[in-house]
Enzyme design. Structure first.
Site, PDB file in Angstrom:
ATOM      1  N   VAL A  32       0.566  -1.250  -0.210  1.00 54.70           N
ATOM      2  CA  VAL A  32      -0.075   0.066  -0.370  1.00 54.70           C
ATOM      3  C   VAL A  32       1.065   0.849   0.140  1.00 54.70           C
ATOM      4  O   VAL A  32       2.526   0.831   0.112  1.00 54.70           O
ATOM      5  CB  VAL A  32      -0.505   0.476   1.640  1.00 54.70           C
ATOM      6  CG1 VAL A  32      -1.897  -1.427   1.079  1.00 54.70           C
ATOM      7  CG2 VAL A  32       0.300   0.370   2.598  1.00 54.70           C
ATOM      8  N   ARG A  33       0.301   2.420   0.014  1.00 54.36           N
ATOM      9  CA  ARG A  33       1.203   3.686  -0.190  1.00 54.36           C
ATOM     10  C   ARG A  33       1.789   4.303   0.876  1.00 54.36           C
ATOM     11  O   ARG A  33       2.549   4.397   0.925  1.00 54.36           O
ATOM     12  CB  ARG A  33       0.515   4.627  -1.263  1.00 54.36           C
ATOM     13  CG  ARG A  33       1.084   5.889  -1.138  1.00 54.36           C
ATOM     14  CD  ARG A  33       0.232   7.026  -1.849  1.00 54.36           C
ATOM     15  NE  ARG A  33       1.116   8.230  -2.308  1.00 54.36           N
ATOM     16  CZ  ARG A  33       1.082   9.094  -3.206  1.00 54.36           C
ATOM     17  NH1 ARG A  33       0.045   9.008  -3.984  1.00 54.36           N
ATOM     18  NH2 ARG A  33       1.343  10.361  -2.468  1.00 54.36           N
ATOM     19  N   ARG A  82      -3.476   5.478 -11.023  1.00 53.39           N
ATOM     20  CA  ARG A  82      -4.114   7.011 -11.091  1.00 53.39           C
ATOM     21  C   ARG A  82      -5.106   7.029 -11.903  1.00 53.39           C
ATOM     22  O   ARG A  82      -5.071   6.574 -12.982  1.00 53.39           O
ATOM     23  CB  ARG A  82      -3.325   8.358 -10.908  1.00 53.39           C
ATOM     24  CG  ARG A  82      -4.096   9.453 -10.976  1.00 53.39           C
ATOM     25  CD  ARG A  82      -3.178  10.403 -11.571  1.00 53.39           C
ATOM     26  NE  ARG A  82      -3.827  11.967 -10.986  1.00 53.39           N
ATOM     27  CZ  ARG A  82      -4.437  12.724 -11.686  1.00 53.39           C
ATOM     28  NH1 ARG A  82      -3.906  12.394 -13.091  1.00 53.39           N
ATOM     29  NH2 ARG A  82      -4.559  13.711 -10.584  1.00 53.39           N
ATOM     30  N   TYR A 151      -5.989   9.244 -19.097  1.00 52.65           N
ATOM     31  CA  TYR A 151      -5.608   7.888 -18.562  1.00 52.65           C
ATOM     32  C   TYR A 151      -5.290   6.733 -19.076  1.00 52.65           C
ATOM     33  O   TYR A 151      -4.487   5.814 -19.051  1.00 52.65           O
ATOM     34  CB  TYR A 151      -7.038   7.789 -17.872  1.00 52.65           C
ATOM     35  CG  TYR A 151      -6.402   6.444 -16.955  1.00 52.65           C
ATOM     36  CD1 TYR A 151      -6.328   5.971 -16.069  1.00 52.65           C
ATOM     37  CD2 TYR A 151      -7.697   5.220 -17.820  1.00 52.65           C
ATOM     38  CE1 TYR A 151      -6.057   4.320 -15.959  1.00 52.65           C
ATOM     39  CE2 TYR A 151      -8.223   4.267 -17.434  1.00 52.65           C
ATOM     40  CZ  TYR A 151      -7.531   3.502 -16.324  1.00 52.65           C
ATOM     41  OH  TYR A 151      -6.942   2.157 -15.506  1.00 52.65           O
TER      42      TYR A 151
END
Length: 327
Positions: A32-33, A82, A151
Site C-alpha cells: 500500500v502507499r 491513478r 488515463y
C-alpha cells in the site's frame, strides 16, 4: 510462490489479496502507499486463509525502492494506479497520469526485476484500444492501440515501457486489459446506478440497444491468479470480461431484479438523450451510456484455457448483496 500485490487496499487489490491467500501454494505481500492504509485494510483479510505481510511503498514515482523490499517475491501484480478523475484540477492531466502510471510502474518493475522476481502482471485497461466499438464488432487483444484520454494514454505508455524492460531484464510481463469492473464494494457510476434503482427513480434509459462488456470482480481476480504462473501468459496482452455483453437497458433491468427493485425505465430515444447531453455539457457521459464497448476474450480462452467462473446473474446478485450491506 510469493506474490506482491500493489494497491492492496483498493477495490481490485483487496479482493485479489483475499483470493490469493486462499491458494495453497501462495503467500502474499500486500503493498500500500501508506501504513495507515495497511492498518485499515488488515481487517479485510482477517477471514482469509494464510498470513499476509503488509508493505508500505509510498509514492511509487518518487520512492527509492530497493531490491530488499521485494526479497523472495516471485510475482508482482500491479493494481495501483491513478484512475479517472471526474473533476480534474491538475494543469497537465497527462503529466499527472504518466507520473504515477508510467514512472511509478517502471520504478516498481525495475526494483522487482533486480530482486529476482520472475513475473510482473500489469492491470491495464481496455481503454487503450479506444472508447467505443461498433455494435457486434468487439475489440480483440491484438487490435491497434488508440487511447483517447490521458488515463488511457498513460496505460498504453506503461505497457510499452514494461515490454521494453522485459526485453532488457528477462522479467516476464503479462498485461490484462479489463473493461468496467463491478462487484461487492463497487463505487462510482455503477454504485450510483444502484442507488437510483433502489430509490425507484424513473430513468430515461429504457430504449438503449448498445452492447457493453463488463467483468465481475470474482472473474477478474480468477484470471489474475491464472496468470501468476501460466507459461502461455508470459509476454501477452489479454482481455477480460464475463463473456456476456449487455445493453445499458438490460443491465439496469437485471440489476434492479438483483436488488429486488424493478427498474422504472422510460423509453427515451438515444438521439434525444445525446442532444440533452450536449446541451447540459454531459456529452461524454451520455456517449458512455448509449455507446457500445465490447471485448472478445477468445485469445484469453485459447491461451490459458480460462473461462469466467461466475455468470452475470450470480455476479449481479453478489453485487446487490454488497450494496445492501454498505447501505
Amino acid at each position: 510462490m510469493r506474490v506482491l500485490v500493489t494497491g492492496a487496499d483498493g477495490f481490485v487489490g483487496r479482493a485479489l489479496v483475499k483470493r490469493v491467500t486462499k491458494h495453497p501454494e501462495c503467500s502474499v505481500v500486500a503493498a500500500v502507499r501508506q501504513r495507515s492504509c495497511a492498518e485499515w485494510g488488515a481487517s479485510s483479510v482477517e477471514s482469509a486463509e494464510g498470513a499476509v505481510q503488509w508493505l508500505e511503498l509510498g509514492d511509487l514515482a518518487a520512492a527509492q525502492l530497493t531490491p530488499d523490499s521485494f526479497s523472495g517475491v516471485d510475482v508482482v501484480v500491479h493494481c495501483a494506479a491513478r484512475v479517472h478523475v471526474m473533476d480534474e484540477l491538475h494543469s497537465d492531466p497527462l503529466a499527472a497520469f504518466r507520473a504515477v502510471n508510467v514512472n511509478g510502474t517502471l520504478n516498481l518493475a525495475r526494483a522487482a526485476a533486480q530482486a529476482g522476481a520472475k513475473r510482473f502482471v500489469f492491470l491495464s485497461s481496455v481503454k487503450v484500444h479506444g472508447e467505443s466499438t461498433s455494435c457486434g464488432r468487439p475489440f480483440t487483444a491484438d487490435d491497434a492501440l488508440c487511447p483517447v484520454d490521458p488515463y488511457a494514454v498513460s496505460k498504453m505508455d506503461a505497457e510499452r515501457a514494461l515490454l521494453a524492460l522485459s526485453e532488457k531484464t528477462g522479467l516476464e510481463v503479462v498485461i490484462i486489459r479489463p473493461p468496467l469492473v463491478y462487484g461487492p464494494g463497487v463505487k462510482a457510476n455503477f454504485y450510483s446506478m444502484m442507488r437510483w434503482l433502489d430509490r425507484g427513480i424513473p430513468l430515461p434509459l429504457g430504449a438503449i440497444q448498445n452492447r457493453r462488456s463488463l467483468v465481475a470482480l470474482d472473474n477478474l481476480t480468477d484470471l489474475i491468479v491464472s496468470c501468476l504462473a501460466h507459461p502461455n501468459a508470459a509476454g501477452q496482452a489479454l482481455l477480460a470480461s464475463d463473456g456476456e455483453d449487455l445493453s445499458t437497458t438490460e443491465l439496469l433491468r437485471r440489476l434492479g431484479e438483483a436488488l429486488g427493485k424493478p427498474a422504472r425505465l422510460i423509453p427515451v430515444p438515444p438521439r434525444l438523450l445525446e442532444g440533452a447531453g450536449a446541451l447540459l455539457g454531459k456529452r461524454a457521459v451520455i456517449e458512455r451510456i448509449c455507446g457500445s464497448l465490447q471485448v472478445d476474450i477468445g485469445k484469453t480462452n485459447a491461451l490459458l484455457g480460462w473461462r469466467p467462473p461466475v455468470g452475470v446473474h450470480e455476479a449481479l446478485a453478489l453485487t446487490a448483496v454488497g450494496f445492501r450491506e454498505r447501505s
